[in-house]
Write an enzyme that holds these catalytic residues in place. Structure first.
Site, PDB file in Angstrom:
ATOM      1  N   LYS A  64      31.675  -6.427  19.090  1.00 51.75           N
ATOM      2  CA  LYS A  64      31.029  -7.653  19.529  1.00 51.75           C
ATOM      3  C   LYS A  64      29.729  -7.897  18.741  1.00 51.75           C
ATOM      4  CE  LYS A  64      32.952  -7.492  24.252  1.00 51.75           C
ATOM      5  NZ  LYS A  64      32.597  -7.330  25.693  1.00 51.75           N
TER       6      LYS A  64
ATOM      7  N   PHE B 129      29.585 -14.987  35.154  1.00 51.13           N
ATOM      8  CA  PHE B 129      29.129 -14.546  33.833  1.00 51.13           C
ATOM      9  C   PHE B 129      29.840 -15.269  32.688  1.00 51.13           C
ATOM     10  CE2 PHE B 129      32.517 -11.615  35.210  1.00 51.13           C
ATOM     11  CZ  PHE B 129      33.382 -11.642  34.117  1.00 51.13           C
TER      12      PHE B 129
ATOM     13  N   ARG C   8      40.794   1.955  25.419  1.00 49.06           N
ATOM     14  CA  ARG C   8      40.004   1.664  26.619  1.00 49.06           C
ATOM     15  C   ARG C   8      39.214   2.905  27.051  1.00 49.06           C
ATOM     16  NH1 ARG C   8      39.492  -3.583  28.734  1.00 49.06           N
ATOM     17  NH2 ARG C   8      39.438  -2.690  30.827  1.00 49.06           N
TER      18      ARG C   8
ATOM     19  N   THR D 243      33.543  -0.992  31.709  1.00 52.83           N
ATOM     20  CA  THR D 243      32.885  -2.248  31.319  1.00 52.83           C
ATOM     21  C   THR D 243      31.365  -2.151  31.424  1.00 52.83           C
ATOM     22  OG1 THR D 243      34.823  -3.357  32.231  1.00 52.83           O
ATOM     23  CG2 THR D 243      32.922  -4.741  31.727  1.00 52.83           C
TER      24      THR D 243
ATOM     25  N   ARG E  33      30.512   2.898  25.163  1.00 49.96           N
ATOM     26  CA  ARG E  33      29.597   2.111  25.989  1.00 49.96           C
ATOM     27  C   ARG E  33      28.520   2.967  26.658  1.00 49.96           C
ATOM     28  NH1 ARG E  33      34.380  -1.791  28.438  1.00 49.96           N
ATOM     29  NH2 ARG E  33      34.096  -3.552  27.021  1.00 49.96           N
TER      30      ARG E  33
ATOM     31  N   GLU F 123      46.372 -11.397  22.597  1.00 50.73           N
ATOM     32  CA  GLU F 123      45.091 -11.388  21.879  1.00 50.73           C
ATOM     33  C   GLU F 123      45.274 -11.136  20.382  1.00 50.73           C
ATOM     34  OE1 GLU F 123      42.356  -9.911  25.678  1.00 50.73           O
ATOM     35  OE2 GLU F 123      42.715  -8.521  24.016  1.00 50.73           O
TER      36      GLU F 123
HETATM   37  P1  IDP Z   1      36.368  -5.369  29.728  1.00 49.46           P
HETATM   38  O1  IDP Z   1      35.691  -5.903  28.484  1.00 49.46           O
HETATM   39  O2  IDP Z   1      35.974  -3.944  29.988  1.00 49.46           O
HETATM   40  O3  IDP Z   1      37.850  -5.576  29.728  1.00 49.46           O
HETATM   41  P2  IDP Z   1      36.193  -7.553  31.646  1.00 49.46           P
HETATM   42  O4  IDP Z   1      36.072  -7.394  33.115  1.00 49.46           O
HETATM   43  O5  IDP Z   1      37.498  -8.036  31.109  1.00 49.46           O
HETATM   44  O6  IDP Z   1      35.753  -6.182  30.963  1.00 49.46           O
HETATM   45  O7  IDP Z   1      35.041  -8.550  31.191  1.00 49.46           O
HETATM   46  C1  IDP Z   1      35.035  -9.078  29.878  1.00 49.46           C
HETATM   47  C2  IDP Z   1      33.641  -9.019  29.338  1.00 49.46           C
HETATM   48  O8  IDP Z   1      32.813  -9.908  30.090  1.00 49.46           O
HETATM   49  C3  IDP Z   1      32.916  -7.663  29.463  1.00 49.46           C
HETATM   50  O9  IDP Z   1      33.247  -6.758  28.429  1.00 49.46           O
HETATM   51  C4  IDP Z   1      31.473  -8.088  29.397  1.00 49.46           C
HETATM   52  O10 IDP Z   1      31.093  -8.387  28.046  1.00 49.46           O
HETATM   53  C5  IDP Z   1      31.501  -9.392  30.178  1.00 49.46           C
HETATM   54  N1  IDP Z   1      31.179  -9.187  31.588  1.00 49.46           N
HETATM   55  C6  IDP Z   1      31.998  -8.763  32.567  1.00 49.46           C
HETATM   56  N2  IDP Z   1      31.354  -8.691  33.758  1.00 49.46           N
HETATM   57  C7  IDP Z   1      30.097  -9.104  33.507  1.00 49.46           C
HETATM   58  C8  IDP Z   1      28.930  -9.267  34.334  1.00 49.46           C
HETATM   59  O11 IDP Z   1      28.931  -9.005  35.540  1.00 49.46           O
HETATM   60  N3  IDP Z   1      27.803  -9.706  33.711  1.00 49.46           N
HETATM   61  C9  IDP Z   1      27.744 -10.002  32.380  1.00 49.46           C
HETATM   62  N4  IDP Z   1      28.825  -9.869  31.573  1.00 49.46           N
HETATM   63  C10 IDP Z   1      29.975  -9.419  32.132  1.00 49.46           C
HETATM   64 MG    MG Z   2      38.975  -7.324  29.830  1.00 53.20          MG
END
Ligand code: IDP
Ligand code: MG
Length: 149
Positions: A9, A57, A85, A91, A102, A126
């Protein structure tokens, strides 16, 4: 054999962590079959993060992912989706296990450095968003037999 989409990213690229992130995936034993730098448009971001539309978000997420160049990769291997993963960690970096990308390199959920597809259908969808078929390279890695029996 699975293929999955990985994105370094904007924060990963800006912080000079592209090599570190790629290296962790390579060292794990995963094979890169596609790789490029690009600037994600708002249209592409909206398709990629369509499942998050309406979440609090969402707008911040689209701003973040389109804010600066990213490096996208197609990664291949047995159970590559799960392996990526796990290598990324949860996350929220605060909940990610030490030793993951992370946990080791990030501090908050909104700047968590890396994306990895979360399942086979998502991976296919994707990869199709980010790569044309001819951009993916099938190749034999001679180390494979030292990684999997
Ligand atoms: P992932 O990337 O681990 O699959 P997802 O739940 O799919 O997580 O969320 C996608 C992306 O959205 C996350 O990687 C993060 O960049 C962002 N994100 C998710 N939840 C939040 C939040 O509560 N606050 C800010 N950004 C968030
Ligand atoms: Mg995701």
């Amino acid at each position: 054999m699975e293929r999955t989409l990985v994105i370094v990213k904007p924060d990963g690229v800006q912080r000079g962590l592209t090599g570190e992130i790629i290296s962790r995936l390579e060292r794990r034993g995963l094979k890169i079959v596609g790789l490029k730098m690009m600037q994600i448009s708002r249209e592409l971001a909206a398709r990629h993060y369509g499942v998050h539309v309406g979440k609090p978000f969402y707008d911040g997420l689209v701003n973040y992912i389109t804010s600066s160049p990213v490096v996208v990769m197609a990664v291949e291997g047995e159970r590559a989706i799960e392996l990526v993963r796990q290598t990324m960690g949860k996350t929220n970096p605060l909940e990610a296990a030490p030793g993951t990308i992370r946990a080791d390199l990030a501090v908050e959920i909104g700047r968590n450095l890396v994306h990895g597809s979360d399942g086979p259908q998502t991976a296919e969808f994707e990869l199709g968003l980010f790569f044309r078929p001819e951009e993916l390279v099938s190749w034999e890695c001679s180390a494979e037999r030292w990684i999997s029996e």
